[in-house]
Design a protein around this motif. Structure first.
Motif, PDB file in Angstrom:
ATOM      1  N   UNK A  21       0.828  -1.205   0.000  1.00 44.76           N
ATOM      2  CA  UNK A  21       0.000   0.000   0.000  1.00 44.76           C
ATOM      3  C   UNK A  21       0.865   1.258   0.000  1.00 44.76           C
ATOM      4  N   UNK A  22       1.948   1.217   0.778  1.00 47.95           N
ATOM      5  CA  UNK A  22       2.845   2.357   0.828  1.00 47.95           C
ATOM      6  C   UNK A  22       3.527   2.587  -0.514  1.00 47.95           C
ATOM      7  N   UNK A  23       3.936   1.511  -1.171  1.00 47.96           N
ATOM      8  CA  UNK A  23       4.544   1.629  -2.502  1.00 47.96           C
ATOM      9  C   UNK A  23       3.562   2.242  -3.485  1.00 47.96           C
ATOM     10  N   UNK A  24       2.294   1.811  -3.413  1.00 46.12           N
ATOM     11  CA  UNK A  24       1.278   2.346  -4.323  1.00 46.12           C
ATOM     12  C   UNK A  24       1.091   3.847  -4.092  1.00 46.12           C
ATOM     13  N   UNK A 106      -9.260  -2.884 -19.631  1.00 49.39           N
ATOM     14  CA  UNK A 106      -8.299  -1.928 -20.185  1.00 49.39           C
ATOM     15  C   UNK A 106      -8.886  -0.518 -20.169  1.00 49.39           C
ATOM     16  N   UNK A 107     -10.120  -0.385 -20.619  1.00 48.90           N
ATOM     17  CA  UNK A 107     -10.745   0.932 -20.733  1.00 48.90           C
ATOM     18  C   UNK A 107     -10.993   1.598 -19.375  1.00 48.90           C
ATOM     19  N   UNK A 108     -11.032   0.809 -18.310  1.00 50.16           N
ATOM     20  CA  UNK A 108     -11.311   1.382 -16.984  1.00 50.16           C
ATOM     21  C   UNK A 108     -10.074   1.456 -16.095  1.00 50.16           C
ATOM     22  N   UNK A 109      -8.897   1.203 -16.671  1.00 48.94           N
ATOM     23  CA  UNK A 109      -7.673   1.180 -15.874  1.00 48.94           C
ATOM     24  C   UNK A 109      -6.933   2.519 -15.963  1.00 48.94           C
ATOM     25  N   UNK A 110      -6.862   3.275 -14.857  1.00 46.03           N
ATOM     26  CA  UNK A 110      -6.182   4.582 -14.892  1.00 46.03           C
ATOM     27  C   UNK A 110      -4.669   4.478 -15.042  1.00 46.03           C
ATOM     28  N   UNK A 111      -4.145   3.262 -15.057  1.00 41.35           N
ATOM     29  CA  UNK A 111      -2.709   3.064 -15.280  1.00 41.35           C
ATOM     30  C   UNK A 111      -2.268   3.744 -16.571  1.00 41.35           C
ATOM     31  N   UNK A 112      -3.170   3.754 -17.570  1.00 42.26           N
ATOM     32  CA  UNK A 112      -2.803   4.250 -18.902  1.00 42.26           C
ATOM     33  C   UNK A 112      -2.732   5.779 -18.978  1.00 42.26           C
ATOM     34  N   UNK A 113      -3.150   6.472 -17.918  1.00 46.61           N
ATOM     35  CA  UNK A 113      -2.940   7.933 -17.881  1.00 46.61           C
ATOM     36  C   UNK A 113      -1.887   8.282 -16.827  1.00 46.61           C
ATOM     37  N   UNK A 114      -1.062   7.295 -16.474  1.00 46.83           N
ATOM     38  CA  UNK A 114       0.061   7.551 -15.585  1.00 46.83           C
ATOM     39  C   UNK A 114      -0.229   7.437 -14.110  1.00 46.83           C
ATOM     40  N   UNK A 115      -1.340   6.786 -13.749  1.00 46.64           N
ATOM     41  CA  UNK A 115      -1.681   6.661 -12.331  1.00 46.64           C
ATOM     42  C   UNK A 115      -1.518   5.210 -11.868  1.00 46.64           C
ATOM     43  N   UNK A 116      -1.361   5.036 -10.579  1.00 53.20           N
ATOM     44  CA  UNK A 116      -1.303   3.714  -9.959  1.00 53.20           C
ATOM     45  C   UNK A 116      -2.586   3.508  -9.167  1.00 53.20           C
ATOM     46  N   UNK A 118      -4.444   0.712  -6.667  1.00 58.08           N
ATOM     47  CA  UNK A 118      -4.135  -0.477  -5.869  1.00 58.08           C
ATOM     48  C   UNK A 118      -5.244  -0.735  -4.862  1.00 58.08           C
ATOM     49  N   UNK A 119      -5.404  -2.016  -4.532  1.00 58.51           N
ATOM     50  CA  UNK A 119      -6.398  -2.448  -3.536  1.00 58.51           C
ATOM     51  C   UNK A 119      -7.824  -2.279  -4.035  1.00 58.51           C
ATOM     52  N   UNK A 120      -8.009  -2.450  -5.351  1.00 62.88           N
ATOM     53  CA  UNK A 120      -9.366  -2.398  -5.901  1.00 62.88           C
ATOM     54  C   UNK A 120     -10.189  -3.586  -5.403  1.00 62.88           C
ATOM     55  N   UNK A 121      -9.525  -4.738  -5.229  1.00 62.00           N
ATOM     56  CA  UNK A 121     -10.186  -5.925  -4.685  1.00 62.00           C
ATOM     57  C   UNK A 121      -9.546  -6.258  -3.340  1.00 62.00           C
ATOM     58  N   UNK A 122     -10.364  -6.434  -2.325  1.00 59.75           N
ATOM     59  CA  UNK A 122      -9.869  -6.795  -0.998  1.00 59.75           C
ATOM     60  C   UNK A 122     -10.167  -8.263  -0.718  1.00 59.75           C
ATOM     61  N   UNK A 123      -9.221  -8.938  -0.050  1.00 51.94           N
ATOM     62  CA  UNK A 123      -9.383 -10.351   0.318  1.00 51.94           C
ATOM     63  C   UNK A 123      -9.760 -11.198  -0.893  1.00 51.94           C
ATOM     64  N   UNK A 124      -8.948 -11.069  -1.956  1.00 55.12           N
ATOM     65  CA  UNK A 124      -9.245 -11.764  -3.212  1.00 55.12           C
ATOM     66  C   UNK A 124      -9.324 -13.276  -3.023  1.00 55.12           C
ATOM     67  N   UNK A 137      -6.692   2.799  -3.592  1.00 50.64           N
ATOM     68  CA  UNK A 137      -5.616   3.784  -3.617  1.00 50.64           C
ATOM     69  C   UNK A 137      -5.357   4.194  -5.061  1.00 50.64           C
ATOM     70  N   UNK A 138      -5.393   5.487  -5.345  1.00 45.46           N
ATOM     71  CA  UNK A 138      -5.063   6.002  -6.673  1.00 45.46           C
ATOM     72  C   UNK A 138      -4.061   7.130  -6.499  1.00 45.46           C
TER      73      UNK A 138
END
Length: 388
Positions: A21-24, A106-116, A118-124, A137-138
């Motif tokens: 989480x801290x890295x994200x 792909x279309x809903x992933x903010x990674x492609x605009x330079x963001x990270x 994380x933790x979208x799914x909890x206790x997978x 976390x964004x």
């Protein structure tokens, strides 16, 4: 020592989660493969315990990602994009054909605009997709963006509108989804509704089952192989009723079931022994935790937490033990399943099916039927029951 090792493992897991989480939050990538980027090692990293990595743009894949976003922004739908990419021979990061869900991700992933993110799914491991986190976390990432903010906003605006106004509504229960198999690829068949107009302009609907691979990945992977619901559903019920009316076939099923019961009884006894062993192990673990607490090697809040977890496991094991003992006590060798009981089970299926709720229909179908194969001419070939 076993209790201490388990305690340390749980603490390590918690620490790893906190570290990720801290890295994200710092904009660092936590691992995994994603279309458009390669994971590369950071040169000159001071990390000792593990290699420091980052995302680097893969130019060939990045071009494909931009095409996907541009296609959707121009008005193409998810299925149309999936179908075109698969026909052109493109593959996902894992080397497989694209699916509608892959394009949606792909279309809903903010990674492609330079963001990270994380933790979208909890206790997978426990909840799977049901563990969605509404506040992931964004953060601004260290990696280079592939698409512009303007294109991202355009896509998200259209995607939100499409989800709001184009929810699918099927006027049918489709109880045989999953057990009906595509004659071409063997994949489970799913629901489809075709809308047509009569000469007077009135709309009407025709319900079908179609190949799930085609529905999710398009015609490059398989064909629709649609089969009309108003044919297949009555035909399946007719065949089951026909089976019920043949005493010799029912007798064969009875003999097989009675043979299986003897085998299953032995399996239940083995499971009961294993449960007793696990309950004993839990008791030993509890004793060790209390000993650690008495020796001031374990804090009280950790003691409560670990003992509570063991108590939950013990409760589940005791319930299963009770169920098995009840089954064994109610089973006698002279109480084998008889012909009348089997006919009653199958007879209820055909008599009560139309009166059941959609959910109950599906539960009954999946409890009774293993799978149904379809011929190339889209007619029912074989129904395999789980009773046999």
């Amino acid at each position: 020592m076993g209790a201490v090792a388990e305690l340390e493992r749980n603490q390590i897991v918690d620490n790893v989660k906190m570290g990720m989480k801290q890295r994200a939050r710092q904009g660092k990538w936590n691992g995994g493969v994603v279309l458009g980027y390669d994971v590369v090692e950071v040169k000159g990293s001071t990390q000792r315990k593990r290699k420091e990595t980052k995302l680097a743009v893969n130019d060939k894949e990045a071009s494909l990602v931009r095409r996907i976003f541009e296609y959707y922004a121009s008005g193409k739908g998810l299925k149309a994009i999936t179908n075109e990419l698969n026909h052109l021979g493109y593959k996902s990061k894992h080397g497989k054909p694209f699916s509608v869900n892959t394009i949606k991700t792909i279309l809903s992933n903010p990674l492609y605009i330079g963001k990270i993110r994380f933790n979208k799914q909890e206790d997978w491991n426990i909840k799977r997709r049901k563990g969605s986190n509404n506040n992931p976390i964004i953060a601004e990432g260290e990696h280079e963006a592939i698409i512009t903010d303007e294109l991202w906003e355009q896509v998200q605006s259209r995607y939100g509108t499409a989800n709001k106004y184009h929810n699918r509504v099927f006027f049918g229960s489709f109880p045989f989804t999953g057990v009906l198999r595509c004659p071409q690829c063997g994949h489970g068949m799913v629901a489809q509704r075709a809308t047509r107009k009569r000469a007077n302009g009135e709309r009407y609907y025709t319900l079908y089952y179609q190949c799930g691979q085609f529905a999710n990945k398009g015609s490059a992977v398989c064909r629709a192989n649609s089969i009309r619901a108003d044919y297949v559903e009555p035909e399946i019920l007719r065949r089951i009723q026909e089976f019920v009316n043949q005493p010799q076939l029912i007798e064969d099923v009875m003999n097989r079931l009675n043979g299986k019961q003897k085998v299953d009884k032995g399996a239940l006894i083995d499971e009961l022994k294993q449960i007793d062993k696990e309950i004993s192990d839990l008791a030993r673990k509890k004793s060790k935790y209390f000993k650690l607490y008495e020796e001031d090697m374990l804090e009280v809040h950790l003691l409560k937490e670990r003992v509570g977890e063991l108590a939950e496991q013990e409760t589940a094991l005791l319930k299963r033990k009770s169920d098995i003992e009840n089954m064994l006590n109610s089973e006698d060798d002279d109480k084998s399943m008889d012909l009348a009981r089997i006919r009653e089970i199958l007879g209820e299926f055909t008599l009560l099916f139309d009166q059941m709720s959609n959910e109950r229909k599906k539960q009954l179908v999946h409890a009774l039927i293993s799978h149904i194969t379809v011929n190339d001419d889209r007619k029912i070939n074989k129904i395999e029951l789980k009773l046999i």
